[in-house]
Design a protein around this motif. Structure first.
Motif, PDB file in Angstrom:
ATOM      1  N   ARG A  64      14.714  -2.672  -6.964  1.00 52.68           N
ATOM      2  CA  ARG A  64      14.484  -3.632  -8.045  1.00 52.68           C
ATOM      3  C   ARG A  64      15.264  -4.912  -7.766  1.00 52.68           C
ATOM      4  O   ARG A  64      16.477  -4.878  -7.595  1.00 52.68           O
ATOM      5  CB  ARG A  64      14.954  -3.061  -9.371  1.00 52.68           C
ATOM      6  CG  ARG A  64      14.053  -1.997  -9.894  1.00 52.68           C
ATOM      7  CD  ARG A  64      13.169  -2.568 -10.959  1.00 52.68           C
ATOM      8  NE  ARG A  64      12.356  -1.474 -11.497  1.00 52.68           N
ATOM      9  CZ  ARG A  64      11.171  -1.658 -11.989  1.00 52.68           C
ATOM     10  NH1 ARG A  64      10.647  -2.843 -12.029  1.00 52.68           N
ATOM     11  NH2 ARG A  64      10.496  -0.660 -12.455  1.00 52.68           N
ATOM     12  N   PRO A  65      14.585  -6.042  -7.708  1.00 52.64           N
ATOM     13  CA  PRO A  65      15.263  -7.310  -7.442  1.00 52.64           C
ATOM     14  C   PRO A  65      15.948  -7.849  -8.702  1.00 52.64           C
ATOM     15  O   PRO A  65      15.621  -7.460  -9.821  1.00 52.64           O
ATOM     16  CB  PRO A  65      14.122  -8.223  -7.010  1.00 52.64           C
ATOM     17  CG  PRO A  65      12.913  -7.631  -7.605  1.00 52.64           C
ATOM     18  CD  PRO A  65      13.147  -6.168  -7.755  1.00 52.64           C
ATOM     19  N   ARG A  66      16.905  -8.765  -8.490  1.00 50.25           N
ATOM     20  CA  ARG A  66      17.634  -9.398  -9.592  1.00 50.25           C
ATOM     21  C   ARG A  66      17.664 -10.908  -9.384  1.00 50.25           C
ATOM     22  O   ARG A  66      17.831 -11.368  -8.256  1.00 50.25           O
ATOM     23  CB  ARG A  66      19.074  -8.886  -9.650  1.00 50.25           C
ATOM     24  CG  ARG A  66      19.189  -7.482 -10.141  1.00 50.25           C
ATOM     25  CD  ARG A  66      20.620  -7.015 -10.298  1.00 50.25           C
ATOM     26  NE  ARG A  66      21.582  -8.094 -10.432  1.00 50.25           N
ATOM     27  CZ  ARG A  66      22.804  -8.058  -9.902  1.00 50.25           C
ATOM     28  NH1 ARG A  66      23.193  -7.031  -9.206  1.00 50.25           N
ATOM     29  NH2 ARG A  66      23.624  -9.058 -10.076  1.00 50.25           N
ATOM     30  N   VAL A  67      17.537 -11.638 -10.447  1.00 50.40           N
ATOM     31  CA  VAL A  67      17.677 -13.098 -10.406  1.00 50.40           C
ATOM     32  C   VAL A  67      19.140 -13.402 -10.676  1.00 50.40           C
ATOM     33  O   VAL A  67      19.672 -13.070 -11.734  1.00 50.40           O
ATOM     34  CB  VAL A  67      16.769 -13.777 -11.450  1.00 50.40           C
ATOM     35  CG1 VAL A  67      16.972 -15.271 -11.422  1.00 50.40           C
ATOM     36  CG2 VAL A  67      15.320 -13.431 -11.200  1.00 50.40           C
ATOM     37  N   LEU A  68      19.807 -14.019  -9.704  1.00 52.01           N
ATOM     38  CA  LEU A  68      21.227 -14.318  -9.849  1.00 52.01           C
ATOM     39  C   LEU A  68      21.468 -15.658 -10.531  1.00 52.01           C
ATOM     40  O   LEU A  68      22.369 -15.794 -11.347  1.00 52.01           O
ATOM     41  CB  LEU A  68      21.912 -14.298  -8.479  1.00 52.01           C
ATOM     42  CG  LEU A  68      21.808 -12.973  -7.707  1.00 52.01           C
ATOM     43  CD1 LEU A  68      22.463 -13.116  -6.347  1.00 52.01           C
ATOM     44  CD2 LEU A  68      22.433 -11.847  -8.496  1.00 52.01           C
ATOM     45  N   ARG A  69      20.664 -16.663 -10.176  1.00 52.94           N
ATOM     46  CA  ARG A  69      20.912 -18.002 -10.707  1.00 52.94           C
ATOM     47  C   ARG A  69      19.611 -18.797 -10.761  1.00 52.94           C
ATOM     48  O   ARG A  69      18.803 -18.727  -9.838  1.00 52.94           O
ATOM     49  CB  ARG A  69      21.922 -18.703  -9.815  1.00 52.94           C
ATOM     50  CG  ARG A  69      22.387 -19.997 -10.360  1.00 52.94           C
ATOM     51  CD  ARG A  69      23.602 -20.455  -9.636  1.00 52.94           C
ATOM     52  NE  ARG A  69      24.267 -21.378 -10.524  1.00 52.94           N
ATOM     53  CZ  ARG A  69      25.512 -21.687 -10.451  1.00 52.94           C
ATOM     54  NH1 ARG A  69      26.252 -21.128  -9.539  1.00 52.94           N
ATOM     55  NH2 ARG A  69      26.033 -22.549 -11.264  1.00 52.94           N
ATOM     56  N   VAL A  70      19.446 -19.576 -11.819  1.00 55.67           N
ATOM     57  CA  VAL A  70      18.294 -20.469 -11.974  1.00 55.67           C
ATOM     58  C   VAL A  70      18.834 -21.864 -12.229  1.00 55.67           C
ATOM     59  O   VAL A  70      19.660 -22.068 -13.126  1.00 55.67           O
ATOM     60  CB  VAL A  70      17.399 -20.020 -13.152  1.00 55.67           C
ATOM     61  CG1 VAL A  70      16.278 -21.011 -13.387  1.00 55.67           C
ATOM     62  CG2 VAL A  70      16.830 -18.639 -12.889  1.00 55.67           C
ATOM     63  N   LEU A  71      18.377 -22.843 -11.424  1.00 57.03           N
ATOM     64  CA  LEU A  71      18.869 -24.217 -11.518  1.00 57.03           C
ATOM     65  C   LEU A  71      17.701 -25.176 -11.744  1.00 57.03           C
ATOM     66  O   LEU A  71      17.093 -25.666 -10.797  1.00 57.03           O
ATOM     67  CB  LEU A  71      19.608 -24.593 -10.235  1.00 57.03           C
ATOM     68  CG  LEU A  71      20.746 -23.647  -9.838  1.00 57.03           C
ATOM     69  CD1 LEU A  71      21.128 -23.832  -8.400  1.00 57.03           C
ATOM     70  CD2 LEU A  71      21.924 -23.881 -10.755  1.00 57.03           C
ATOM     71  N   PRO A  72      17.348 -25.474 -13.020  1.00 58.96           N
ATOM     72  CA  PRO A  72      16.243 -26.402 -13.283  1.00 58.96           C
ATOM     73  C   PRO A  72      16.679 -27.858 -13.131  1.00 58.96           C
ATOM     74  O   PRO A  72      17.814 -28.205 -13.426  1.00 58.96           O
ATOM     75  CB  PRO A  72      15.852 -26.089 -14.723  1.00 58.96           C
ATOM     76  CG  PRO A  72      17.046 -25.458 -15.333  1.00 58.96           C
ATOM     77  CD  PRO A  72      17.850 -24.848 -14.225  1.00 58.96           C
ATOM     78  N   CYS A  73      15.746 -28.684 -12.650  1.00 59.44           N
ATOM     79  CA  CYS A  73      16.005 -30.104 -12.482  1.00 59.44           C
ATOM     80  C   CYS A  73      14.757 -30.881 -12.928  1.00 59.44           C
ATOM     81  O   CYS A  73      13.745 -30.866 -12.225  1.00 59.44           O
ATOM     82  CB  CYS A  73      16.326 -30.404 -11.024  1.00 59.44           C
ATOM     83  SG  CYS A  73      16.588 -32.144 -10.702  1.00 59.44           S
ATOM     84  N   PRO A  74      14.792 -31.548 -14.087  1.00 59.35           N
ATOM     85  CA  PRO A  74      13.623 -32.306 -14.546  1.00 59.35           C
ATOM     86  C   PRO A  74      13.308 -33.451 -13.577  1.00 59.35           C
ATOM     87  O   PRO A  74      14.199 -34.166 -13.143  1.00 59.35           O
ATOM     88  CB  PRO A  74      14.045 -32.844 -15.910  1.00 59.35           C
ATOM     89  CG  PRO A  74      15.269 -32.087 -16.295  1.00 59.35           C
ATOM     90  CD  PRO A  74      15.897 -31.597 -15.042  1.00 59.35           C
TER      91      PRO A  74
END
Length: 179
Positions: free
Chosen positions: A129-139
């Motif tokens: 099962r994979p995991r999302v460690l970090r999400v970095l949005p940039c408009p």
């Protein structure tokens, strides 16, 4: 004699045929599909589309008033949820069709291709099962966000890049790069 009794008296009498002395046994086909790895099992992840077939984008007319962008889910949380489903598709825990609504046609086709390739490499058992460690949005503009993400699948750490655009009052992934 009542009228109903008269009708019954004239009705033909149905009798059951005599049971035959020999019973016949017919083989019963399997009711469930074969398990992955059994003879006759389908090796492809795709159930309704071939890898060569394109996906047409469904563009329905709007039936309700346009929502304000405040009504849309926050892009960071929405992207995290999308990435979880994407990684579960690539690791064999979900079918790729679950991403169709939120992906542009070329992104969906790429996800299908990657799902088939990873299924071939992985074999019959789904991966970890994979995991999302970090999400970095940039408009990057009105209604468009580019997102970088760091994910872990087993002992591998990968980077993903997405372009998410607001289309028809919802977020939709229009570009995807998996590193």
């Amino acid at each position: 004699m009542p009228a109903s009794a008269a009708l019954l008296a004239d009705a033909p009498v149905l009798t059951r045929p005599a049971p035959s002395s020999r019973l016949r046994r017919y083989p019963v086909p399997p009711a469930a599909p074969p398990l992955v790895g059994e003879p006759g099992a389908v090796a492809s992840v795709l159930t309704h589309l071939s890898p060569d077939q394109g996906v047409l984008e469904l563009d329905l007319p709007r039936r309700r008033a346009a929502r304000a962008s405040a009504d849309l889910p926050e892009v960071g949380g929405w992207t995290r949820d999308y990435l979880v489903v994407l990684l579960e598709v690539l690791s064999g825990h979900r079918p790729p069709q679950q991403l169709l609504r939120w992906s542009a046609a070329d992104v969906y086709t790429d996800v299908q291709r990657r799902a088939v390739l990873s299924a071939r490499l992985r074999g019959t058992a789904p991966g970890p099962r994979p995991r999302v460690l970090r999400v970095l949005p940039c408009p990057v503009g009105e209604g468009a966000v580019e997102v970088g993400a760091v994910v872990r699948s087993g002992d591998r750490v990968r980077a993903l890049a997405l372009r998410v655009e607001r289309r028809h009052d919802r977020w939709r992934v229009t570009a995807l790069e998996v590193g």
